[in-house]
Design an enzyme around this catalytic site. Structure first.
Site, mmCIF file in Angstrom:
data_model
loop_
_atom_site.group_PDB
_atom_site.id
_atom_site.type_symbol
_atom_site.label_atom_id
_atom_site.label_comp_id
_atom_site.label_asym_id
_atom_site.label_seq_id
_atom_site.Cartn_x
_atom_site.Cartn_y
_atom_site.Cartn_z
ATOM 1 C CE1 TYR A 8 -4.094 1.926 0.585
ATOM 2 C CE2 TYR A 8 -2.814 3.095 2.239
ATOM 3 C CZ TYR A 8 -3.941 2.993 1.452
ATOM 4 O OH TYR A 8 -4.921 3.963 1.524
ATOM 5 C CE LYS A 18 -3.728 4.551 -1.824
ATOM 6 N NZ LYS A 18 -4.729 4.916 -2.843
HETATM 7 P P1 NAP Z 1 -13.431 1.870 0.528
HETATM 8 O O1 NAP Z 1 -14.495 2.405 1.403
HETATM 9 O O2 NAP Z 1 -12.865 0.509 0.827
HETATM 10 O O3 NAP Z 1 -13.925 1.924 -0.988
HETATM 11 C C1 NAP Z 1 -13.069 1.492 -2.018
HETATM 12 C C2 NAP Z 1 -13.687 1.779 -3.357
HETATM 13 O O4 NAP Z 1 -12.782 1.381 -4.386
HETATM 14 C C3 NAP Z 1 -14.974 1.013 -3.601
HETATM 15 O O5 NAP Z 1 -15.845 1.848 -4.326
HETATM 16 C C4 NAP Z 1 -14.525 -0.175 -4.458
HETATM 17 O O6 NAP Z 1 -15.550 -0.682 -5.289
HETATM 18 C C5 NAP Z 1 -13.465 0.493 -5.283
HETATM 19 N N1 NAP Z 1 -12.472 -0.399 -5.882
HETATM 20 C C6 NAP Z 1 -11.617 -1.229 -5.260
HETATM 21 N N2 NAP Z 1 -10.845 -1.865 -6.151
HETATM 22 C C7 NAP Z 1 -11.226 -1.430 -7.383
HETATM 23 C C8 NAP Z 1 -10.825 -1.723 -8.700
HETATM 24 N N3 NAP Z 1 -9.840 -2.592 -8.955
HETATM 25 N N4 NAP Z 1 -11.440 -1.090 -9.715
HETATM 26 C C9 NAP Z 1 -12.440 -0.200 -9.489
HETATM 27 N N5 NAP Z 1 -12.868 0.118 -8.254
HETATM 28 C C10 NAP Z 1 -12.272 -0.496 -7.216
HETATM 29 O O7 NAP Z 1 -12.147 2.826 0.518
HETATM 30 P P2 NAP Z 1 -11.987 4.350 1.000
HETATM 31 O O8 NAP Z 1 -11.554 4.336 2.406
HETATM 32 O O9 NAP Z 1 -13.116 5.181 0.569
HETATM 33 O O10 NAP Z 1 -10.681 4.728 0.147
HETATM 34 C C11 NAP Z 1 -10.765 5.397 -1.102
HETATM 35 C C12 NAP Z 1 -9.358 5.769 -1.526
HETATM 36 O O11 NAP Z 1 -8.771 6.599 -0.518
HETATM 37 C C13 NAP Z 1 -8.425 4.568 -1.670
HETATM 38 O O12 NAP Z 1 -7.545 4.773 -2.740
HETATM 39 C C14 NAP Z 1 -7.675 4.558 -0.356
HETATM 40 O O13 NAP Z 1 -6.432 3.927 -0.474
HETATM 41 C C15 NAP Z 1 -7.550 6.046 -0.088
HETATM 42 N N6 NAP Z 1 -7.323 6.376 1.312
HETATM 43 C C16 NAP Z 1 -8.228 6.021 2.280
HETATM 44 C C17 NAP Z 1 -7.952 6.349 3.595
HETATM 45 C C18 NAP Z 1 -8.908 6.010 4.718
HETATM 46 O O14 NAP Z 1 -8.545 6.214 5.893
HETATM 47 N N7 NAP Z 1 -10.095 5.528 4.449
HETATM 48 C C19 NAP Z 1 -6.780 7.028 3.921
HETATM 49 C C20 NAP Z 1 -5.895 7.362 2.914
HETATM 50 C C21 NAP Z 1 -6.168 7.042 1.603
HETATM 51 P P3 NAP Z 1 -16.614 -1.802 -4.757
HETATM 52 O O15 NAP Z 1 -17.533 -1.097 -3.785
HETATM 53 O O16 NAP Z 1 -17.340 -2.214 -5.980
HETATM 54 O O17 NAP Z 1 -15.812 -2.867 -4.094
#
Ligand code: NAP
Length: 248
Positions: A155, A159
Site C-alpha cells: 500500500y 501510494k
Molecule cells: P473503501 O471504502 O474501501 O472503498 C473502495 C472503493 O474502491 C470502492 O468503491 C470499491 O468498489 C473500489 N475499488 C476497489 N478496487 C477497485 C478496482 N480494482 N477497480 C475499481 N474500483 C475499485 O475505501 P476508501 O476508504 O473510501 O478509500 C478510497 C481511496 O482513498 C483509496 O484509494 C484509499 O487507499 C484512499 N485512502 C483512504 C484512507 C482512509 O482512511 N479511508 C486514507 C488514505 C487514503 P466496490 O464497492 O465495488 O468494491
C-alpha cells in the site's frame, strides 16, 4: 455551480471517499461516471442520490487494474457525456501483512487497483483532455505514501508511486492546461478503516492533533476544489488532509 458543464469520472465511487467525491462533484454541477468494482448495489445508491438531486450520472462497472476495462470506462463516459474533463483516481484496496508473509498476489492486487489503475485511466482520459486543452486529474494517495507504514509495504509503495506519477504527469500535461494533483488523506472514516480493532484506532488517534478521524465529505470538498477552474494554477502537488498528523 462551479462545475457546470464539466464531466467527471470517479473511480471506486460506490463507497467511502469516492462516493463522497462523486456526490460533491455532481452537487457542484458536473455530470459524473460512478465507477465500481463489485458492489453494484452501493454504486446504484450513489447514482440515486445524484439523480435525486437533479444531477447527471452513469454507473459503470470496471476493474481499473485491467487496461481494457479502464479504456472501455473512459470511452463510455465520452459516449454518454461527450468528453471527460475531470478524472479522480480514487479506487484502492488494502491487503496488509508483514513483508515476509506478503503474498505476490497481495502486492499485485494493491499496486493494480491504485497505481496501475491510475496509469490505465490517465492514459486514455488524458488524450481527450489534451485535445480539449483542459483537464483536472486528481489521484487519491495516502499519508502512507509519504511516511510508509509497517505492514503496508504494498500500500505504501502504491501510494508513493501515485505521488511520483502525479509529478510526472503534471510536467508532461501542463502545457495543455491539464493539472494533476494528489490528495494524501490520513485516517478517514470509511469501510477501509471501519474493520480496524478499537485498540488500533485509539492508537492511531494519538497521532492526530485534531483527535478524530476525517469524514469522506471533507476529502470530497478538497477534491472538488482541485477539480474546479479556480484551482487552475495548482499542479504537481500532494495535499495532505489528515488532521495535522503529517506535517511536511
Ligand atoms: P473503501 O471504502 O474501501 O472503498 C473502495 C472503493 O474502491 C470502492 O468503491 C470499491 O468498489 C473500489 N475499488 C476497489 N478496487 C477497485 C478496482 N480494482 N477497480 C475499481 N474500483 C475499485 O475505501 P476508501 O476508504 O473510501 O478509500 C478510497 C481511496 O482513498 C483509496 O484509494 C484509499 O487507499 C484512499 N485512502 C483512504 C484512507 C482512509 O482512511 N479511508 C486514507 C488514505 C487514503 P466496490 O464497492 O465495488 O468494491
Amino acid at each position: 455551480m462551479v462545475l457546470n458543464g464539466r464531466v467527471a469520472i470517479v473511480t471506486g465511487a460506490s463507497r467511502g471517499i469516492g462516493r463522497a467525491i462523486a456526490i460533491s462533484l455532481a452537487q457542484k454541477g458536473a455530470a459524473v461516471l460512478v465507477n465500481y468494482a463489485g458492489r453494484a448495489d452501493a454504486a446504484a445508491e450513489v447514482a440515486e442520490v445524484i439523480r435525486g438531486a437533479g444531477g447527471r450520472v452513469l454507473v459503470y462497472q470496471a476493474d481499473v487494474a485491467d487496461p481494457k476495462g479502464a479504456e472501455a470506462m473512459v470511452k463510455a463516459a465520452q459516449a454518454e457525456f461527450g468528453k471527460v474533463d475531470i478524472l479522480v483516481n480514487n479506487a484502492g484496496i488494502t491487503r496488509d501483512n508483514l513483508i515476509f508473509r506478503m503474498k505476490d498476489e497481495d502486492w499485485d492486487a494493491v499496486l493494480g487497483a491504485s497505481l496501475k489503475g491510475a496509469f490505465n485511466c490517465i492514459k486514455v482520459a488524458a488524450r481527450g483532455m489534451f485535445k480539449n486543452h483542459y483537464g483536472r486529474i486528481i489521484n487519491i494517495s495516502s499519508v502512507a505514501g509519504l511516511t510508509g507504514n509497517s505492514g503496508q509495504a504494498n500500500y505504501s509503495a502504491a501510494k508513493a508511486g501515485l505521488i511520483g506519477l502525479t509529478k510526472a504527469m503534471a510536467k508532461e500535461l501542463g502545457s495543455r492546461n491539464i493539472t494533476v494533483n494528489a490528495i494524501a488523506p490520513g485516517f478517514i472514516d470509511t469501510e477501509m478503516t471501519a474493520g480496524l480493532p478499537e485498540g488500533v484506532k485509539e492508537n492511531m488517534l494519538t497521532q492526530v492533533p485534531l483527535k478524530r478521524f476525517g469524514r469522506p465529505e471533507e476529502v470530497a470538498e478538497l477534491a472538488a476544489y482541485l477539480a474546479s477552474d479556480v484551482a487552475g494554477y495548482i499542479t504537481g502537488q500532494t495535499i495532505t488532509i489528515d488532521g495535522g498528523m503529517v506535517c511536511v
